[in-house]
Design a protein around this motif. Structure first.
Motif, short mmCIF file in Angstrom:
data_model
loop_
_atom_site.label_atom_id
_atom_site.label_comp_id
_atom_site.label_asym_id
_atom_site.label_seq_id
_atom_site.Cartn_x
_atom_site.Cartn_y
_atom_site.Cartn_z
N THR A 101 16.93 15.60 107.79
CA THR A 101 17.57 16.37 108.85
C THR A 101 18.08 15.47 109.95
O THR A 101 19.19 15.65 110.46
N THR A 139 21.22 13.88 108.82
CA THR A 139 22.32 14.85 108.79
C THR A 139 22.85 15.10 110.18
O THR A 139 24.07 15.12 110.41
N ILE A 140 21.95 15.29 111.15
CA ILE A 140 22.36 15.52 112.53
C ILE A 140 23.10 14.31 113.08
O ILE A 140 24.14 14.44 113.72
N GLU A 193 26.53 14.20 111.58
CA GLU A 193 27.37 15.28 112.10
C GLU A 193 27.88 14.95 113.50
O GLU A 193 29.01 15.25 113.84
N ASN A 208 30.36 23.36 103.87
CA ASN A 208 28.92 23.35 104.19
C ASN A 208 28.32 24.69 103.77
O ASN A 208 28.15 25.59 104.59
N TYR A 247 26.35 24.98 111.46
CA TYR A 247 27.00 23.98 112.32
C TYR A 247 26.11 23.62 113.50
O TYR A 247 25.93 22.43 113.81
N LYS A 261 23.17 21.48 112.30
CA LYS A 261 23.56 20.12 111.97
C LYS A 261 23.98 19.32 113.20
O LYS A 261 23.85 18.08 113.22
N GLU A 312 16.04 22.81 110.95
CA GLU A 312 16.49 21.90 109.91
C GLU A 312 16.99 22.68 108.71
O GLU A 312 16.53 23.79 108.43
#
Length: 239
Positions: free
Chosen positions: A44, A47-48, A51, A75, A106, A109, A236
């Motif tokens: 997570t 990913t964050i 992003e 996504n 969205y 993320k 997450e």
């Protein structure tokens, strides 16, 4: 030479103290998970981080549909875990409400929900999350797009025990649009849904953790239904 050595010693000592102070301050302000650990899921976190590196346009009422239609196609995730100090809540988002689903994914993320709270608790009715009284929340909203609303995606699905629905900015809302940053989980009896059905978009449900929702709903709160002790959220993607 002695003067230079003395100056070097002073700089070294103050540099170490500054580092320690910064580290200590972060430990004080970092919310803990339901296990009491300050460890974030590595996937997570990655990913964050990824992003946040992407340059997205600010979302407005003019581009909201186009943006989330495109984002949702790329996504497709539907499962989210929300962690709190009282336990974890697992959500499944509906594909039949594509704009609300894509918006929620969205926000997860982008790391929006970190350091937000379940800020409204009403026993035998709802808990509402996605807001806080921290300056960081307003900054995140400004970065993402503070003024957009989500078009209603009301499709005949009624509010039931465990439903997740979009909150509203205001009650007099003839278009029934949802506030993008806040959501509520319903835990009341069906007799309490008359004013909700057909007026709020139901975009998901709790698949596990309603016992945690119940615990949160029973917390002591002030006159504004805000818990006296903050319930921090971290979110997450599961898949």
């Amino acid at each position: 030479m002695r003067v230079l050595l003395a100056l070097f010693f002073i700089v070294f000592v103050y540099g170490c103290e500054d580092t320690k102070n910064t580290s200590t301050e972060k430990e004080k302000t970092t919310p803990t998970s339901e296990t009491g650990e300050k460890k974030e899921d590595e996937t997570t976190a990655d990913t964050i981080s990824e992003e946040k590196r992407i340059e997205y346009p600010k979302i407005t009422d003019k581009n909201v549909v186009a943006f989330f239609t495109k984002y949702g196609a790329k996504n497709p995730e539907t499962k989210v875990k929300i962690s709190t100090r009282l336990g974890a809540i697992y959500l499944e988002l509906y594909e039949e409400t594509p704009l609300h689903r894509a918006n929620f994914i969205y926000l997860v993320k982008r790391g929006y929900f970190s350091d937000t709270f379940f800020h409204r608790v009403v026993p035998n009715f709802i808990i509402q999350g996605g807001n806080s009284d921290l300056p960081s929340t307003n900054k995140k909203r400004a970065d993402i797009g503070a003024v957009y609303l989500l078009p209603a995606e009301i499709n005949g699905r009624n509010v039931t025990y465990g439903s997740i629905a979009g909150a509203k900015e205001y009650r007099e809302n003839p278009d029934k649009k949802s506030a993008p940053f806040e959501f509520f989980v319903f835990l009341g009896p069906q007799t309490s849904t008359a004013h909700l059905n057909g007026n709020y978009t139901v975009f998901g449900e709790v698949t596990k953790g309603m016992d945690v929702v119940e615990k949160i709903s029973e917390l002591k709160s002030d006159e504004g239904e805000w818990p006296l002790e903050n319930v921090y959220i971290t979110a997450e993607i599961i898949k």
